[in-house]
Each structure stands twice: as C-alpha cells, then as structure tokens.
Design a protein around this motif. Sequence first.
Motif, short mmCIF file in Angstrom:
data_model
loop_
_atom_site.label_atom_id
_atom_site.label_comp_id
_atom_site.label_asym_id
_atom_site.label_seq_id
_atom_site.Cartn_x
_atom_site.Cartn_y
_atom_site.Cartn_z
N LEU A 79 -27.06 76.52 62.62
CA LEU A 79 -25.87 75.69 62.44
C LEU A 79 -26.21 74.40 61.70
CD1 LEU A 79 -24.11 76.12 65.91
CD2 LEU A 79 -23.38 77.05 63.70
N GLN A 80 -27.38 73.82 62.01
CA GLN A 80 -27.78 72.61 61.31
C GLN A 80 -27.99 72.87 59.82
OE1 GLN A 80 -31.22 71.26 63.46
NE2 GLN A 80 -30.02 70.12 64.97
N VAL B 282 -22.80 67.73 54.83
CA VAL B 282 -23.25 66.33 54.82
C VAL B 282 -22.13 65.44 54.29
CG1 VAL B 282 -24.95 64.71 53.93
CG2 VAL B 282 -25.65 67.03 54.52
N LYS B 283 -21.77 64.44 55.07
CA LYS B 283 -20.70 63.53 54.67
C LYS B 283 -21.18 62.09 54.72
CE LYS B 283 -16.70 66.32 56.09
NZ LYS B 283 -15.47 66.33 56.91
N VAL B 284 -20.69 61.27 53.82
CA VAL B 284 -21.05 59.84 53.77
C VAL B 284 -20.25 59.09 54.83
CG1 VAL B 284 -21.03 57.73 52.38
CG2 VAL B 284 -21.62 59.93 51.33
N GLY C 254 -31.29 60.70 63.51
CA GLY C 254 -30.43 61.87 63.36
C GLY C 254 -29.54 61.78 62.14
N GLU C 255 -29.38 60.57 61.60
CA GLU C 255 -28.57 60.40 60.40
C GLU C 255 -29.46 60.42 59.16
OE1 GLU C 255 -24.94 57.74 62.30
OE2 GLU C 255 -26.59 56.71 61.28
N ILE C 256 -28.82 60.55 58.01
CA ILE C 256 -29.55 60.62 56.74
C ILE C 256 -29.36 59.31 55.99
CG2 ILE C 256 -29.79 61.85 54.55
CD1 ILE C 256 -28.52 64.29 55.98
N ALA C 257 -30.47 58.68 55.66
CA ALA C 257 -30.42 57.42 54.92
C ALA C 257 -30.75 57.71 53.46
CB ALA C 257 -31.41 56.43 55.50
N SER C 258 -29.84 57.36 52.57
CA SER C 258 -30.07 57.50 51.13
C SER C 258 -30.67 56.18 50.64
CB SER C 258 -28.77 57.81 50.39
OG SER C 258 -29.00 57.91 49.00
N VAL C 259 -31.96 56.21 50.24
CA VAL C 259 -32.66 54.98 49.90
C VAL C 259 -33.38 55.09 48.55
CG1 VAL C 259 -33.04 54.39 52.33
CG2 VAL C 259 -34.76 55.71 51.09
N SER C 260 -33.64 53.93 47.99
CA SER C 260 -34.56 53.80 46.86
C SER C 260 -35.66 52.85 47.33
CB SER C 260 -33.86 53.21 45.63
OG SER C 260 -32.91 54.12 45.11
N THR D 75 -53.23 47.97 53.11
CA THR D 75 -51.95 47.33 53.41
C THR D 75 -51.18 47.12 52.12
OG1 THR D 75 -52.82 46.23 55.38
CG2 THR D 75 -50.80 45.33 54.43
N VAL D 76 -49.92 47.55 52.10
CA VAL D 76 -49.08 47.41 50.91
C VAL D 76 -47.74 46.80 51.31
CG1 VAL D 76 -50.16 49.41 49.77
CG2 VAL D 76 -48.11 49.73 51.16
N THR D 77 -46.99 46.39 50.31
CA THR D 77 -45.64 45.89 50.54
C THR D 77 -44.65 46.94 50.06
OG1 THR D 77 -46.33 43.60 50.22
CG2 THR D 77 -43.98 44.07 50.02
N MET D 78 -43.73 47.33 50.93
CA MET D 78 -42.73 48.33 50.57
C MET D 78 -41.37 47.66 50.50
SD MET D 78 -43.85 51.94 52.19
CE MET D 78 -43.01 52.67 50.79
N LYS D 79 -40.71 47.84 49.35
CA LYS D 79 -39.37 47.29 49.14
C LYS D 79 -38.37 48.44 49.16
CE LYS D 79 -41.03 43.32 46.48
NZ LYS D 79 -40.89 42.51 45.24
N VAL D 80 -37.31 48.28 49.95
CA VAL D 80 -36.35 49.36 50.17
C VAL D 80 -34.92 48.87 49.97
CG1 VAL D 80 -35.69 51.22 51.74
CG2 VAL D 80 -37.92 50.13 52.00
N LYS D 81 -34.07 49.77 49.44
CA LYS D 81 -32.64 49.50 49.38
C LYS D 81 -31.90 50.67 49.99
CE LYS D 81 -28.74 48.09 46.61
NZ LYS D 81 -28.27 47.46 45.36
N LEU D 82 -31.00 50.39 50.95
CA LEU D 82 -30.21 51.42 51.59
C LEU D 82 -28.89 51.58 50.84
CD1 LEU D 82 -29.70 53.39 53.94
CD2 LEU D 82 -28.79 51.46 55.25
N HIS D 83 -28.71 52.74 50.19
CA HIS D 83 -27.49 52.98 49.40
C HIS D 83 -26.35 53.49 50.26
CE1 HIS D 83 -29.73 52.33 45.73
NE2 HIS D 83 -30.61 53.27 46.07
N ALA D 84 -26.67 54.41 51.16
CA ALA D 84 -25.60 55.02 51.96
C ALA D 84 -26.19 55.65 53.22
CB ALA D 84 -24.86 56.07 51.14
N ILE D 85 -25.30 55.83 54.20
CA ILE D 85 -25.67 56.55 55.43
C ILE D 85 -24.84 57.82 55.47
CG2 ILE D 85 -25.85 56.44 57.94
CD1 ILE D 85 -25.71 53.38 57.69
N LYS D 86 -25.50 58.92 55.73
CA LYS D 86 -24.80 60.20 55.77
C LYS D 86 -24.99 60.86 57.13
CE LYS D 86 -25.97 60.83 50.88
NZ LYS D 86 -26.68 61.71 49.90
N GLU D 87 -24.07 61.71 57.49
CA GLU D 87 -24.17 62.46 58.75
C GLU D 87 -23.98 63.95 58.48
OE1 GLU D 87 -21.11 61.67 61.57
OE2 GLU D 87 -19.50 61.62 60.06
N ARG D 88 -24.61 64.75 59.35
CA ARG D 88 -24.45 66.19 59.25
C ARG D 88 -23.35 66.63 60.21
NH1 ARG D 88 -30.79 67.77 59.66
NH2 ARG D 88 -30.58 66.29 61.38
#
Length: 484
Positions: free
Chosen positions: A145-146, A151-153, A163-169, A232-245
Amino acid sequence: MEYKVEDVSPVMKKVVVTVPAEEATAAVSATIAMYKMRTSIKGFRPGKAPASMIEAQYHSQIYNEATTDLVNLQINQIMGEMGATPLSRIDVDAKEIVKGEDFNYSISFEVAPEFKLPKYKGLAVEKEKAVVKDEELAEVEQRMLQNAAEVKVIEDVREPKDGEIASVSFATFKDGNPVEGLKAENFDLVLGEGQSLPEFEEVVKTLKTGEDGEKDITFPEDFINTELAGQTVTMKVKLHAIKERVIPELTDDVAKKAGGFESVEQMRQVIRDSYMHSREELNKSNAQKAMLKDLLDSVDFPLPESMVADRAERLVRDLEYKLDRQGKSFAATGRTEEQVREEFLPEAKETVKSEILLLAIAKEEGIEVTPQEIDAFLGRLAMQSKMPLHELKKYYEDNGLIMPLKDRIMSDKAMELVWENAEISEVEAGEEGEKKPAKKKAPAKKAPAKKAAAKTDEEKKPAAKKAPAKKAPAKKTAKKAEEK
C-alpha cells in the motif's frame, strides 16, 4: 619412465619420477623438430635449417618447453594409473632436462583422507514446522500500500515530521570551499527512515517551508566517502516543500495495480503461499545443517591444508569485495587482512570437512554429475547475475572452476540423498524458541517448488544519500581460482 609413490601424510602424496636418458633426450629432439618446422632461419628454406643451429639459437625456450611438456604428459599418465584425484595444485620439483642424462623430478599433491563412513541413512532429524503469522502478511500488505501511495504537497507552512517527505536542496562546504559530489537540487528525503545522517535530518526538521539553514556536521569514521570520514563540514540546506504519502485502501483495483492480481483474496493467498514455501525451504536448510553437523561430529580425519587455505582465502576475498562495494577497506573494520583470514579459518575447516564427507558419500553411492547438470546450474547462475551464459561458462573454464563446481553439485546431491533417507519429524517452535515435538510425523518428501508471484521479503530501499556521499570507486578483486 619409473616412479615411486610416497605417503608424506594421510593427505599428502609425493611421487618421485625417474626418466631414462634416452626418453629425456627424445623429448628434447621432438621439441627441436617442432621448432625447426615453424621457425625461419635466414639463408635456409623453412624446415631445412640444421637442428644444431635451431637448438643453439633457441636453447632456453626448447629445453624449457620440452621439460614442461614431458612432465605434464607423465603427470596425466601417473594420475590415471594411480586413480588419484588431487585436491590441490600439483607442485612440481624439477630442473631442466639435460641431454644424455637421466631426468629426475618429483611431484606433490594433496588427496582426500581415507576414513570409515559413519551411518548416514535412517538418521533421526527434526524439522521445524513452517508457520506464517497474520502479522507478517499484514506487514507485506502495508508495504504494498505504501508503494501504491499517492504523494501530495502539504500546503501548510510548518516544519516537517518523521514519515513525511522533505523536498530539499543542499550543498556541502569544507573550510569555505564546496565539496564535490555532496550536493543536490530538489532531493526528496523521507524523514525518520535512516536514509541520511541523523544530524542532517535534524537540520531539515528545524526548517519551515521556504526557509534556509546550515549546520556543522562531523561524518562518522566509517563514512562511505573515505576522504571525508571523521571530517567536519558545513551543510547548507533549503526546504522547498513538505509532502505526504496518502495510503489507499486495499481494494481489488489496488491489488491488480500492485502485482497483477485478480483480487485481494488471490493476492493474499499468493503471498501466504510464497511465504510458506520460503519458510519451508529455510527450515529444511536449517535441519540439514544440524544433520550434517551431527555427521561431522561423528567422524575425525585430517584436512588437506591447501584446501583449508584456499577456502579461507575465498572468504577473505568475498568480504573484501563487499567492503569495496561500501567504499570501505579492512582497516575500516579495525582488523588487518591477516586477522580476518585467521578468523575465517574455523569456517573454512568446517566447509572442507563437509565437502570431503559428502564427496565420500557420493562416491559410495555412485553419484555422478552430468555435463547437462553443470550447464543447468550455470544457466540459473547466468540468469541471476544477468550475465550471458557463454561468457559465464568461459570464465569458469578459463579459471579452472568447472571441477570445483562439479564437486559442489555432487555434494548437494549427496546431501539430498542423506535427507531423503532420513526419518524426519516436524517440531513446533515454542514462544521462546524452544521446540516441542509435534503430534504427527511429517513425511520426508520434498515440497514442490512454487513460483512466487509477489515479493515477500522487505523490498530494498533506493540507495540513500547520507547527506549524500560520493561512493568511493570499487577496487577490482580477482578471486583465486580453485584448481584440482
């Protein structure tokens, strides 16, 4: 030619060979004649140059080739007369032939030890009863079923949850400079399923839709990118959208889309049958291992050292290959190659002992392996590995693996013979793994194989980018060919 066989040990034989001067010289003359026919000498027509000139010009090659050809010819003759089947590489101790002198050399090789076979028919064996729990089937249904989920925004501007899907760069920087291979655009990351480093997910879960964030992250020592392990590194992230199944209800239409089933009822029956068959085969395999262990405990004989070393080496190479696929080395496990080899010795010894015992049973029962059975085995292996059959067969032939494969098939057939002649009773597993005798004995019949129409094991997740890492190139490893 004359030879004398010496028993160096119960598993090692040495053959001392004496070749009369006339026979040795004849071997050199025959090789000179071949060189004469295929070699061009300036001033002479092909095949007309004096033998002495040919011998002088190609002395090293001629005597080396004559010695090798004569020894190989006589080894085949000696093995045939002895009826011996070497279990190891044949070691040759020989100098070069000298014309006009007797040629003496020796060969050494390991053979199977002689021992009295234990009773292997009518053995009492317990096999655990195959059981498929409803909870296991429910888990399979849930995974199906999964996979069929839509998948919806999520329109709400908030922080994502497990449990949710994060669309990131994201991008990675070391000392202010970008790290190649550790960046992505619009990457969908399922949170809470271990698809990335926990520290990276923590950053993502602190952001709201449209927000940027960054954090210093230290990679673990066994990180797949060995160049960054422990760094050790620096990670830069941007969250574009959250999606659910959105999980659908289980209907006949969903079952048809999921696996081509006619109905939910048929899907459940196929899954249950597939699970039951797999469990039956697993329980049979476990029972056979226990039966074989009892047989091995009842006999004692010396093991050929070269066979044990070869099996241990294969286990080491297999582990090295698996580590390479993960971008790791022996050092990442905290052990040296020698330590790993030493750890594998008990397993190698048990494997060799099992093989010798089963081959002895096969010999006693007159079990044989046909070329068709070898081809059938290679055919199945070719399908599994998606490799052309002719290429796989050539690889086995070129690397001397046909005889080991034949022995493997023969051992399997011997194991089946012992199993079919055993007195098998089913037992039930207790709640804490203790086995209780079943009321009825199950007939010792081989369960017919059923073709599973649905996957019953947990489907593999796509390779996750752990704050994605660039995989280290796999080193090429050559497995040592087993020679007999």
